[in-house]
Design a protein around this motif. Sequence first.
Motif, PDB file in Angstrom:
ATOM      1  N   UNK A 251      69.128  60.742  69.427  1.00 55.30           N
ATOM      2  CA  UNK A 251      67.872  59.978  69.303  1.00 55.30           C
ATOM      3  C   UNK A 251      67.987  58.644  70.035  1.00 55.30           C
ATOM      4  N   UNK A 252      69.061  57.909  69.778  1.00 56.07           N
ATOM      5  CA  UNK A 252      69.223  56.577  70.381  1.00 56.07           C
ATOM      6  C   UNK A 252      69.437  56.687  71.887  1.00 56.07           C
TER       7      UNK A 252
ATOM      8  N   UNK B 185      57.170  44.354  74.007  1.00 58.13           N
ATOM      9  CA  UNK B 185      58.446  43.667  74.218  1.00 58.13           C
ATOM     10  C   UNK B 185      59.085  44.103  75.541  1.00 58.13           C
ATOM     11  N   UNK B 186      59.117  45.399  75.801  1.00 62.07           N
ATOM     12  CA  UNK B 186      59.696  45.897  77.052  1.00 62.07           C
ATOM     13  C   UNK B 186      58.837  45.459  78.237  1.00 62.07           C
ATOM     14  N   UNK B 187      57.515  45.451  78.083  1.00 63.19           N
ATOM     15  CA  UNK B 187      56.635  44.980  79.163  1.00 63.19           C
ATOM     16  C   UNK B 187      56.918  43.514  79.498  1.00 63.19           C
ATOM     17  N   UNK B 188      57.196  42.701  78.477  1.00 70.44           N
ATOM     18  CA  UNK B 188      57.555  41.295  78.713  1.00 70.44           C
ATOM     19  C   UNK B 188      58.832  41.206  79.541  1.00 70.44           C
ATOM     20  N   UNK B 189      59.816  42.051  79.214  1.00 72.10           N
ATOM     21  CA  UNK B 189      61.058  42.057  79.994  1.00 72.10           C
ATOM     22  C   UNK B 189      60.785  42.477  81.436  1.00 72.10           C
ATOM     23  N   UNK B 190      59.890  43.439  81.634  1.00 71.73           N
ATOM     24  CA  UNK B 190      59.549  43.877  82.987  1.00 71.73           C
ATOM     25  C   UNK B 190      58.864  42.751  83.765  1.00 71.73           C
ATOM     26  N   UNK B 191      58.047  41.952  83.075  1.00 69.04           N
ATOM     27  CA  UNK B 191      57.398  40.814  83.728  1.00 69.04           C
ATOM     28  C   UNK B 191      58.436  39.771  84.138  1.00 69.04           C
TER      29      UNK B 191
ATOM     30  N   UNK C 252      64.375  56.672  77.843  1.00 73.83           N
ATOM     31  CA  UNK C 252      62.930  56.747  78.032  1.00 73.83           C
ATOM     32  C   UNK C 252      62.204  55.431  77.766  1.00 73.83           C
ATOM     33  N   UNK C 253      62.481  54.800  76.631  1.00 76.09           N
ATOM     34  CA  UNK C 253      61.683  53.642  76.202  1.00 76.09           C
ATOM     35  C   UNK C 253      62.330  52.319  76.594  1.00 76.09           C
ATOM     36  N   UNK C 254      63.560  52.087  76.153  1.00 72.59           N
ATOM     37  CA  UNK C 254      64.209  50.795  76.402  1.00 72.59           C
ATOM     38  C   UNK C 254      64.362  50.532  77.897  1.00 72.59           C
TER      39      UNK C 254
ATOM     40  N   UNK D  25      59.274  55.277  80.153  1.00 71.39           N
ATOM     41  CA  UNK D  25      58.278  56.079  79.425  1.00 71.39           C
ATOM     42  C   UNK D  25      57.924  55.350  78.122  1.00 71.39           C
ATOM     43  N   UNK D  26      57.229  54.238  78.262  1.00 72.68           N
ATOM     44  CA  UNK D  26      56.995  53.343  77.131  1.00 72.68           C
ATOM     45  C   UNK D  26      56.251  53.979  75.966  1.00 72.68           C
ATOM     46  N   UNK D  27      55.280  54.834  76.245  1.00 69.08           N
ATOM     47  CA  UNK D  27      54.502  55.430  75.155  1.00 69.08           C
ATOM     48  C   UNK D  27      55.355  56.306  74.246  1.00 69.08           C
ATOM     49  N   UNK D  28      56.527  56.715  74.711  1.00 66.67           N
ATOM     50  CA  UNK D  28      57.425  57.516  73.877  1.00 66.67           C
ATOM     51  C   UNK D  28      57.974  56.701  72.707  1.00 66.67           C
ATOM     52  N   UNK D  29      57.743  55.397  72.686  1.00 64.95           N
ATOM     53  CA  UNK D  29      58.187  54.566  71.563  1.00 64.95           C
ATOM     54  C   UNK D  29      57.678  55.146  70.248  1.00 64.95           C
TER      55      UNK D  29
END
Length: 127
Positions: A7-8, A55-61, A14-16, A20-24
């Motif tokens: 799982x992790x 949170x991940x989108x902020x890191x991408x920015x 995918x997410x972190x 594939x952010x929506x997989x959160x």
Amino acid sequence: MNESKKVVESFFAEVRSGKKLQAAHDFLHESVVAHQVQSENEYTITRTPQDYIDHVKEMQELYGQFTLEIQELLAEDNKVYVRWKQTGQISNGKTVVQIASAVYLVEKNKISEYWIQIDRKGLELQD
């Protein structure tokens, strides 16, 4: 392989990673307790899957489409330890590296809680 470890590992892939952010929603319970372990100021927040996506989108920015390398992944029962290296670029084009680790608690095949430590001083020295 330990189911919690799968799982992790999939969550990171995918997410972190930001791929594939929506997989959160598939990997996180509706309310996840996130312990921010800082030597000078430990605190706990609660995140929803959407909060984690943001949170991940902020890191991408901040760092662009960063790369994420799992350096260590250990599991015992439903707890999984991960240490990773994240490499990205800040606005001036300079490469920055962040080293972090966390322990994830997996319940009913989803992450329900985690304890995270980030080398904030190392990141600060790269600015």
